[in-house]
Design a protein around this motif. Structure first.
Motif, PDB file in Angstrom:
ATOM      1  N   LYS C  76       0.792  -1.071  -0.022  1.00  8.70           N
ATOM      2  CA  LYS C  76      -0.197  -0.041  -0.106  1.00  8.70           C
ATOM      3  C   LYS C  76       0.876   1.358   0.003  1.00  8.70           C
ATOM      4  CE  LYS C  76      -4.472  -1.304   1.772  1.00  8.70           C
ATOM      5  NZ  LYS C  76      -4.654  -2.305   0.683  1.00  8.70           N
ATOM      6  N   LYS C  77       2.051   1.030   0.331  1.00 10.86           N
ATOM      7  CA  LYS C  77       3.041   2.322   0.468  1.00 10.86           C
ATOM      8  C   LYS C  77       3.792   2.619  -1.054  1.00 10.86           C
ATOM      9  CE  LYS C  77       6.942   3.625   3.138  1.00 10.86           C
ATOM     10  NZ  LYS C  77       7.746   3.896   1.860  1.00 10.86           N
ATOM     11  N   GLN C  78       3.413   3.782  -1.307  1.00 11.32           N
ATOM     12  CA  GLN C  78       4.051   4.305  -2.597  1.00 11.32           C
ATOM     13  C   GLN C  78       5.384   4.709  -2.303  1.00 11.32           C
ATOM     14  OE1 GLN C  78       1.454   7.149  -4.633  1.00 11.32           O
ATOM     15  NE2 GLN C  78       2.874   7.063  -6.559  1.00 11.32           N
ATOM     16  N   PRO C  98      18.319  12.148  -0.006  1.00  8.62           N
ATOM     17  CA  PRO C  98      18.315  11.454   1.366  1.00  8.62           C
ATOM     18  C   PRO C  98      18.047   9.995   1.270  1.00  8.62           C
ATOM     19  CG  PRO C  98      16.719  13.019   1.147  1.00  8.62           C
ATOM     20  CD  PRO C  98      17.293  13.092  -0.203  1.00  8.62           C
ATOM     21  N   SER C  99      18.412   9.505   2.361  1.00  9.34           N
ATOM     22  CA  SER C  99      18.493   7.957   2.414  1.00  9.34           C
ATOM     23  C   SER C  99      16.554   7.592   2.443  1.00  9.34           C
ATOM     24  CB  SER C  99      18.929   7.350   3.888  1.00  9.34           C
ATOM     25  OG  SER C  99      18.830   6.109   4.179  1.00  9.34           O
ATOM     26  N   GLY C 100      16.223   6.689   1.761  1.00  6.67           N
ATOM     27  CA  GLY C 100      14.968   6.243   1.852  1.00  6.67           C
ATOM     28  C   GLY C 100      14.104   6.883   0.641  1.00  6.67           C
ATOM     29  N   CYS C 101      14.894   7.719  -0.104  1.00 12.49           N
ATOM     30  CA  CYS C 101      14.119   8.606  -0.999  1.00 12.49           C
ATOM     31  C   CYS C 101      13.464   7.909  -2.371  1.00 12.49           C
ATOM     32  CB  CYS C 101      14.654   9.809  -1.452  1.00 12.49           C
ATOM     33  SG  CYS C 101      16.092   9.663  -2.533  1.00 12.49           S
ATOM     34  N   GLY C 102      13.958   6.412  -2.440  1.00 14.82           N
ATOM     35  CA  GLY C 102      13.739   5.721  -3.368  1.00 14.82           C
ATOM     36  C   GLY C 102      14.668   5.509  -4.652  1.00 14.82           C
ATOM     37  N   LYS C 103      15.891   5.973  -4.686  1.00 13.36           N
ATOM     38  CA  LYS C 103      16.937   5.941  -5.647  1.00 13.36           C
ATOM     39  C   LYS C 103      17.116   4.361  -6.058  1.00 13.36           C
ATOM     40  CE  LYS C 103      20.049   7.340  -2.901  1.00 13.36           C
ATOM     41  NZ  LYS C 103      19.094   7.819  -1.411  1.00 13.36           N
ATOM     42  N   SER C 104      17.273   3.564  -4.857  1.00 12.05           N
ATOM     43  CA  SER C 104      17.417   2.154  -5.194  1.00 12.05           C
ATOM     44  C   SER C 104      16.394   1.430  -5.840  1.00 12.05           C
ATOM     45  CB  SER C 104      17.826   1.267  -3.950  1.00 12.05           C
ATOM     46  OG  SER C 104      18.992   1.703  -3.548  1.00 12.05           O
ATOM     47  N   THR C 105      15.070   1.894  -5.364  1.00 15.61           N
ATOM     48  CA  THR C 105      13.815   1.201  -6.084  1.00 15.61           C
ATOM     49  C   THR C 105      13.822   1.755  -7.591  1.00 15.61           C
ATOM     50  OG1 THR C 105      12.741   1.790  -3.735  1.00 15.61           O
ATOM     51  CG2 THR C 105      11.397   1.483  -5.672  1.00 15.61           C
ATOM     52  N   LEU C 106      14.194   3.044  -7.697  1.00 13.21           N
ATOM     53  CA  LEU C 106      13.951   3.506  -9.376  1.00 13.21           C
ATOM     54  C   LEU C 106      15.162   2.713  -9.927  1.00 13.21           C
ATOM     55  CD1 LEU C 106      13.152   5.365 -11.369  1.00 13.21           C
ATOM     56  CD2 LEU C 106      14.794   6.902 -10.716  1.00 13.21           C
ATOM     57  N   THR C 263      24.553   7.707  -5.365  1.00 15.31           N
ATOM     58  CA  THR C 263      25.461   7.843  -4.470  1.00 15.31           C
ATOM     59  C   THR C 263      25.140   8.943  -3.475  1.00 15.31           C
ATOM     60  OG1 THR C 263      27.936   8.728  -4.257  1.00 15.31           O
ATOM     61  CG2 THR C 263      26.458   9.720  -5.965  1.00 15.31           C
ATOM     62  N   HIS C 264      25.605   8.616  -2.232  1.00 11.75           N
ATOM     63  CA  HIS C 264      25.406   9.683  -1.260  1.00 11.75           C
ATOM     64  C   HIS C 264      26.576  10.469  -0.959  1.00 11.75           C
ATOM     65  CE1 HIS C 264      21.962   8.325   0.912  1.00 11.75           C
ATOM     66  NE2 HIS C 264      22.241   6.990   0.642  1.00 11.75           N
ATOM     67  N   ASN C 265      27.614  10.284  -1.762  1.00 12.23           N
ATOM     68  CA  ASN C 265      28.909  11.032  -1.592  1.00 12.23           C
ATOM     69  C   ASN C 265      28.670  11.964  -2.780  1.00 12.23           C
ATOM     70  OD1 ASN C 265      31.270  12.029  -2.026  1.00 12.23           O
ATOM     71  ND2 ASN C 265      32.327   9.965  -1.197  1.00 12.23           N
TER      72      ASN C 265
HETATM   73  N1  ATP Z   1      11.058  -4.373  -0.161  1.00 17.34           N
HETATM   74  C1  ATP Z   1      10.404  -3.347   0.186  1.00 17.34           C
HETATM   75  N2  ATP Z   1       9.208  -3.396   0.764  1.00 17.34           N
HETATM   76  C2  ATP Z   1       8.755  -2.458   1.332  1.00 17.34           C
HETATM   77  N3  ATP Z   1       9.164  -1.223   1.317  1.00 17.34           N
HETATM   78  C3  ATP Z   1      10.346  -1.043   0.644  1.00 17.34           C
HETATM   79  C4  ATP Z   1      11.157  -2.023   0.195  1.00 17.34           C
HETATM   80  N4  ATP Z   1      12.283  -1.785  -0.489  1.00 17.34           N
HETATM   81  C5  ATP Z   1      12.228  -0.412  -0.042  1.00 17.34           C
HETATM   82  N5  ATP Z   1      11.194   0.115   0.538  1.00 17.34           N
HETATM   83  C6  ATP Z   1      10.950   1.380   0.955  1.00 17.34           C
HETATM   84  O1  ATP Z   1      10.922   2.263  -0.171  1.00 17.34           O
HETATM   85  C7  ATP Z   1      11.514   3.796   0.088  1.00 17.34           C
HETATM   86  C8  ATP Z   1      12.450   3.650  -0.642  1.00 17.34           C
HETATM   87  O2  ATP Z   1      13.546   2.711  -0.535  1.00 17.34           O
HETATM   88  P1  ATP Z   1      14.929   2.722  -1.386  1.00 17.34           P
HETATM   89  O3  ATP Z   1      15.572   1.688  -0.717  1.00 17.34           O
HETATM   90  O4  ATP Z   1      14.660   2.963  -2.667  1.00 17.34           O
HETATM   91  O5  ATP Z   1      15.765   3.905  -0.617  1.00 17.34           O
HETATM   92  P2  ATP Z   1      16.962   4.621  -1.034  1.00 17.34           P
HETATM   93  O6  ATP Z   1      16.834   6.022  -1.622  1.00 17.34           O
HETATM   94  O7  ATP Z   1      17.922   3.650  -2.045  1.00 17.34           O
HETATM   95  O8  ATP Z   1      17.846   4.614   0.338  1.00 17.34           O
HETATM   96  P3  ATP Z   1      19.474   4.761   0.703  1.00 17.34           P
HETATM   97  O9  ATP Z   1      19.988   5.774   0.338  1.00 17.34           O
HETATM   98  O10 ATP Z   1      19.393   4.591   2.290  1.00 17.34           O
HETATM   99  O11 ATP Z   1      19.865   3.386   0.326  1.00 17.34           O
HETATM  100  C9  ATP Z   1      11.936   3.393   1.444  1.00 17.34           C
HETATM  101  O12 ATP Z   1      10.908   4.160   2.465  1.00 17.34           O
HETATM  102  C10 ATP Z   1      11.699   2.131   2.073  1.00 17.34           C
HETATM  103  O13 ATP Z   1      11.489   1.895   3.352  1.00 17.34           O
END
Ligand code: ATP
Ligand code: MG
Lengths: 330, 663, 311
Positions: C76-78, C98-106, C263-265
């Protein structure tokens, strides 16, 4: 049922009498010299399977070992978990031989007949004395059969007037006086159980306190390790740690020790035939494997195996008769 | 009310300088300190370790000393009996008053006094006196106060025989062709040592000839006989096929007869030669006995042995134990068939259980989507591990032996199933084949669609699985009701071949018993494979199967091996179920041997665990069997440990290959 | 996989044009005048949408990867909101935030690694060299073979160095040993690892140091000759020397490969990348040439983040 049972008993009794006739009392545990030497036949092979009595387990194994010396590629498989397991295996054809330490019951014979149309053949092979064992330090001199019944049974069909619970009840004094008697016996699948129940308990019921052991040897070991114990088992399992108590048929008679000549003389009250059942259609020939095994049983070698496991061999008269019952000449 | 009740409390606060009410500290509470829990947990560990070590040490010591040769003691009792034997045990006891009355009057008081001086306690020793053929007993208790004279005769000889158990006596003559060639103990012993090896060698050659030569002949004959019987069953007695088989049988028989006579005469010569050598001994109570050398397994003058001799005898006994077949209803000789049986069964079991367990775990962990069904399956598997093993034995006997085995032996009729009429059977067969083909096609289409991640594909996949399952029951039905199969071993009936216990059924039963162990261990090790590795593989474009085969499985292999080790250890030690499905007291034919087809899955087998049970509870001579129980136990532990060490070694090798430290 | 999440209708923000149309303000500095308007970040945090600010230079590049109005839900979480980005060919593009902003997700959405997570639902489209990524007809396996990915933590496989590198070819069924060896050497040289491992190619890949492992992963990623290289914080577990080696490597790879790096750097982003995108809570805030982004960002929020005032 009782009618058929009594026929069985008559057969056994007849066998015992033959044994007596063919044996002078002094012969003791010597072999009957008239028994034939075993001569191997040709072309005997296959799988020899025996399922049945635990009492005869070692006897069967010794026979098989001896038989295999003549027929090395015969595969012998011996299973002995109790006489009760014999008849079903014989009926099924899973076993060629069903060693049993008691005659088959009417129902078992009926089942066999239903499947095959003729009754199984019982071969008397040797004589066992069912002994009542006590610890080697136990000073008890003798027991009557009624006392044995009162020790092991809760029904006391033998007619003893009160239950016997302690060694003091049997007249022992000193430290033995109020020590309870620990009871050891066999499990209900065994022929020993059935035979003891019929002959020592007068068809009564065992007490619940009887510790039922999985094997004849474990009864002896149980008694050996428990100073106040009493138990019944085959004479072949006697060790130096236990003593077989002389038994008297009743309080007026002399007590008979579990010795070979007394059994041959028909005096020992718990002497019994050890039987091997085979499936043989009347008039038909046994296949070579079974034929030769039966011939081996009644040879000098086979009966000397009987001696080796502590049972009493049979004489030539019974042997000839038994061989004739499966269509064999000696 | 509130204020008035508050005021005194403030005043009464202990040490109330600050006026703050503090919870009184229970400083001296035992629980508040750490030590009791340390002592408790540590103590529990120590108890557990002590129990394990104690058990091992007991088995180790008892098992290891069994074969050490002991001195021979000759004892003359006050009532004139003489015994010669090895002291196997000793104990103290309080003799009853009646014990003394059986002694001769002169000795009675002396004995009673001696015992009284020892506070009523007497020592007695158990002598293994052997000579069962002469005396009718194996052992004899002798109390110290009964002894008139005790010595260690220099030439007391322990003779281990093929039959009748041990013999104890002193040699009086060495007989060659019935003539006395030596009568001085030294000379007799020299002659014995001189000839015994050759005799033993000839004896084993004659046994070999018998076993292999005659054995092969009767096997050949038996095969011809069975072929003839099969021809009779299939074509009838008047058919030409039967005539051919009959002729063949006659040929084989006559050929065998000649060969048989030749081998027998060879054996006869060997035995005749052996019969020339005999040893005459006299027992402690003066009876003479002549023993043919061929009947003697081993003999030694127990009281003349140097330490080196003792070591030699010790190891030769171990060698016999490990390489020979049992004698005397299993109480003597070796346990080779039991070792083979145990190892063959365990390996066969691992062969079955590992692939199945691993595949099941792979499905559960890698493919199945977690859901209620999977949870139920997992719980069921875990519970399976807790089912008493005898239950598996009962199942194995009922299903494998009496259903599958009998079907293999004699076809449908043999398991009381009426075969279908051929027309119906073909119709059913056609239906089954059609459903199967449909399932295959649907599965194929589904797989192609699933690769494209379409939902339709997934539905198709489920549909295919349902179809497979649907066709499974009819397949079993059709196979069982076939009118064209009447068993592979029809000619052998009513003797069962597979329709009774055997090493194959025992292995399958144990595989069933141990499959949860493998599944659980494999699942755990699969779960321990880091997801990042899987993702790395997927990111390279690997398919699921490629990822599993190339990355997940190799990485999980050590864990899978652990599962296998556990399963093997459990399987090798399990006795209850195999008693029902194939372990027997005597089966000198090994399940694996040099005769084609080398592995004989239908044979019953001996098993060390069952052997222990048999020695312990069903032995003829339980006194003599007791040390053998420990020795066999030691051996069983040793074999299980060896199997484990092998597997652990394999695992550590794999580990080294795959799992070097992360950074 | 293009299944609308039930909640998507409610969450749907203003539709974005297929091609991101950069809005060019006259004076970017005025766009977010302090106090003049509520900060974009606050708006986003409240759940409202704010349009991404994309510099004009982006439109002039030749995109290798085009992300169009892409949203992603974990259950349910976007996690991604209407992300639209064009990744230029042959260039290094950095994703910061910032951490958790969705970079890895993208990043993981680009090669559809998120498919492995059951709960993930996506909407929107991506194109790799004009081939669609999120279409039912797409063969994911083939798609992934066109990209290489390096993860935050080195994840060499439990096999030899050699096998690690040629893994992408192995799964393609390549048997020719000469070809394999050639690729192995080329990739290891490409990842600046050849000299260190050329004598122990058949030792376990896990026996390398962390930095070597990461370079091994890079070698593996480029062995398949990918069209795009996806790097997720490749230096986060490395020491400065290993980091600088990898940065040098990026410079070498530039031109041959299109690189998308998280990158965070900030220094690293500034040093190595040609373009930089700043993300916040699943939204792209600003996207432009790295020089401009770090010296003269158009948005105040970007400036704050780069200078370390938040995040
Ligand atoms: N497998 C998952 N299931 C549910 N939520 C997730 C999952 N992976 C990531 N999230 C959520 O999606 C959001 C984005 O996560 P993501 O890993 O893309 O962050 P990030 O930008 O890569 O952070 P970081 O710099 O810390 O790596 C975060 O709020 C995380 O909690
Ligand atoms: Mg990340």
């Amino acid at each position: 049922m009782s009618g058929r049972n009594s026929t069985c008993r008559r057969v056994c009794l007849a066998c015992l009498i033959y044994a007596v006739m063919s044996y002078p009392a002094w012969a003791q545990t010597k072999l009957d010299p008239k028994l034939p030497e075993y001569k191997p036949a040709q072309g005997v092979s296959g799988n020899l399977k025996s399922i049945g009595s635990d009492t005869m387990n070692n006897e069967m194994t010794l026979w098989a070992e001896g038989f295999l010396k003549f027929y090395p590629n015969v595969q012998a498989e011996i299973e002995g978990k109790g006489s009760t397991t014999g008849p079903p295996a014989l009926i099924d054809g899973t076993a060629h031989f069903a060693p049993m330490s008691r005659p088959m019951k009417g129902k078992e014979i009926d089942d066999f007949k239903k499947k095959h149309g003729f009754p199984p053949t019982a071969l008397p092979t040797s004589i066992d004395m069912l002994a009542v064992y006590v610890h080697k330090d136990n000073p008890i001199k003798r027991l009557t059969m009624q006392q044995v019944d009162a020790i092991f049974s809760r029904t006391r069909k033998g007619g003893f007037d009160k239950a016997i619970n302690t060694w003091g009840d049997l007249g022992l004094g000193g430290e033995w006086k109020d020590k309870p008697i620990a009871l050891y016996g066999r499990n209900s699948a065994s022929g020993t159980y059935g035979y003891f129940r019929e002959h020592a308990l007068f068809n009564g019921d065992f007490r619940d306190e009887v510790k039922e052991q999985p094997g004849s040897s474990s009864v002896v070991q149980g008694v050996a390790s428990d100073k106040y114990a009493i138990g019944y088992s085959g004479i072949g399992y006697k060790t130096a740690d236990v003593r077989a108590v002389p038994l008297a048929p009743d309080s007026k008679s002399e007590a008979v020790p579990a010795e070979a000549d007394r059994a041959y003389a028909g005096e020992y009250p718990l002497a019994r035939m050890l039987l091997v059942y085979v499936n043989r259609k009347p008039g038909a020939e046994l296949d070579p494997l079974r034929r030769e095994f039966v011939r081996y049983l009644y040879s000098k070698q086979g009966q000397s195996d009987v001696l080796r496991c502590g049972y009493l061999p049979i004489g030539e008269v019974i042997a000839t008769k038994a061989l004739a019952s499966v269509g064999l000449k000696r | 009310m509130n204020a008035s009740s508050l005021a005194p409390v403030t005043e009464n606060t202990p040490g109330g300088k600050s006026g703050r009410s503090r919870r009184p500290r229970k400083g001296n509470s035992v629980l508040a300190q750490g030590e009791p829990s340390i002592w408790g947990t540590g103590g529990a560990l120590v108890v557990a370790i002590t129990m394990i070590v104690g058990l091992l040490v007991l088995v180790l010591i008892q098992g290891a000393v069994t074969f050490w040769p002991m001195d021979l003691v000759r004892i003359r009792t006050v009532d004139g009996k003489v015994y010669l034997g090895e002291v196997t045990r000793e104990e103290t006891y309080r003799p009853e008053a009646e014990v003394f009355t059986s002694l001769p009057p002169r000795e009675r008081d002396r004995a009673r006094e001696a015992v009284q001086q020892a506070a009523g306690v007497a020592r007695r020793r158990l002598l293994r006196t052997g000579n069962y053929d002469l005396t009718g007993f194996h052992h004899q208790w002798v109390s110290d106060f009964q002894i008139a004279e005790e010595s260690k005769p220099e030439w007391g000889l322990v003779v281990e025989r093929l039959t009748w158990g041990n013999f104890y006596g002193t040699p009086t003559a060495f007989l060659l062709d019935g003539k006395e060639v030596a009568s001085d103990p030294d000379d007799i012993w020299a002659q014995f040592v001189n000839h015994h090896d050759a005799v033993a060698e000839r004896f084993s050659r004659s046994v070999d000839l018998n076993r292999h030569g005659i054995g092969a002949l009767s096997r050949k004959q038996n095969a011809a006989l069975l072929a003839r019987k099969q021809a009779e069953i299939s074509y009838g007695k008047s058919s030409s096929e039967y005539a051919v088989a009959d002729k063949q049988f006659a040929e084989v028989e006559s050929a065998c007869k000649e060969e048989d006579a030749r081998i027998k005469s060879e054996i006869n010569t060997l035995n005749k030669e052996n019969d020339r050598f005999q040893l005459r001994l006299v027992t402690a109570d003066g009876q003479e006995k002549i023993l043919p050398l061929a009947d003697i397994v081993r003999a030694y003058p127990a009281n003349r042995l140097s330490f080196g001799d003792e070591v030699g005898i010790y190891f030769s006994r171990w060698a016999e134990f490990l390489t020979q077949r049992p004698r005397q209803a299993n109480t003597e000789g070796g346990v080779l068939p039991a070792i083979w049986g145990t190892v063959a069964m365990t390996l066969l079991m691992s062969l079955v259980v590992v692939p199945f367990g691993v595949l099941a775990a792979l499905y559960l962990r890698e493919y199945a989507k977690s859901g209620p069904i999977i949870s139920v399956v997992r719980i069921a598997i875990n519970n399976l591990a807790g089912v008493p093993s005898i239950v598996f034995g009962v199942f194995g006997m009922g299903f494998f032996c009496y259903l599958v085995g009998k079907f293999i032996d004699g076809g449908p009729q043999h398991i009381q199933v009426a075969p279908m009429p051929p027309a119906w059977w073909w119709l059913a067969m056609l239906a089954v084949v059609l459903v199967g083909a449909a399932a295959f096609l649907v599965g194929l289409i589904g797989a192609r669609d699933r690769a494209k991640e379409s939902r339709f594909g997934r539905y198709l996949g489920r549909f295919a699985v349902a179809l497979w399952l649907l066709s499974l029951a009819p397949v079993v039905y059709v196979v069982v009701h076939t009118p064209y199969f009447s068993g592979f071993y029809e000619a052998n009936l009513p003797s069962p071949t597979f329709g009774t216990g055997g090493v194959l059924w025992a292995s399958l039963t144990l595989a069933l018993l141990t499959v949860p162990v493998v599944i659980v261990a494999t699942e755990e090790s699969l779960a321990a494979v880091p997801n990042s590795m899987r993702e790395g593989s997927y990111a390279c474009g690997a398919s699921k199967w490629q990822t599993i085969r190339r990355i997940v499985l190799p990485r999980a292999l050590p864990g899978i091996m652990t599962g296998m080790i556990l399963a093997m250890a459990r399987g090798a030690g399990e006795v209850a179920p195999i008693m029902l499905v194939g372990a027997v007291k005597l089966a000198p034919e090994l399940p694996v041997d040099g005769v084609f087809p080398y592995l004989h899955p239908s044979r019953s087998f001996m098993h060390l665990g069952f052997h222990i049970y048999d020695l312990g509870f069903q032995s003829l001579n339980s006194e003599a069997a007791r040390p053998m129980v420990y020795t066999t136990t030691l051996l069983l532990i040793g074999i299980v440990a060896l199997l484990n060490v092998m597997a652990v070694w394999l695992r550590s090798r794999l580990r080294r290959r795959y799992l070097v430290s992360q950074f | 996989m293009t299944v609308s999440h039930p909640a998507s209708a409610a969450l749907e923000s203003r539709p974005t044009p297929l091609l991101p149309m950069p809005q060019q303000p006259a004076n970017p500095r005025l766009l977010d005048h302090p106090g003049s308007e509520e900060s974009r970040l606050e708006k986003i945090a409240r759940g409202q949408s704010a349009p991404a600010h994309v510099h004009a230079e982006i439109a002039q590049t030749d995109p290798v990867l085009r992300i169009t109005s892409f949203s992603l839900w974990y259950g349910k979480k976007q996690a991604l909101f209407d992300v639209s980005l064009c990744i230029p060919r042959g260039k290094v593009t950095a994703l910061i935030g910032p951490s958790g902003c969705g970079k890895s997700t993208l990043l993981r959405s680009v090669n559809r690694l998120n498919d492995l997570i059951d709960t993930v639902r996506v909407r929107g489209e991506m194109q790799l060299n004009d081939d669609p990524i999120y279409r039912p007809s797409v063969d994911v396996i083939e798609l992934r073979k066109r990209m290489g990915m390096v993860f935050q933590k080195p994840n060499p496989f439990p096999m030899s160095i050699y096998e690690n590198v040629v893994y992408p070819l192995r799964i393609d069924g390549e048997r020719d040993r000469r070809a394999l060896h050639e690729v192995c050497e080329r990739s290891l040289r490409g990842a600046a690892l050849w000299d260190e491992v050329k004598d122990r190619l058949h030792e376990s890949g896990l026996a390398l140091s962390g930095g070597q492992q990461q370079r091994l992963c890079i070698a593996r990623a480029i062995a398949g000759d990918p069209e795009v290289l996806l790097l997720d914080e490749p230096c986060s577990a490395l020491d400065p020397i290993a980091t600088s080696k990898i940065e040098d490597l990026l410079q070498e790879l530039k031109g041959n490969y299109s690189v998308l790096i998280v990158t965070h750097n900030m220094q690293q982003a500034a040093r190595t990348s040609d373009f930089t995108a700043f993300m916040y809570l699943g939204h792209v805030i600003e996207y432009g040439p790295t020089g401009t982004m770090f010296t003269n960002p158009h948005l105040r929020e970007t400036n704050d983040y780069i200078t370390g005032r938040f995040g």
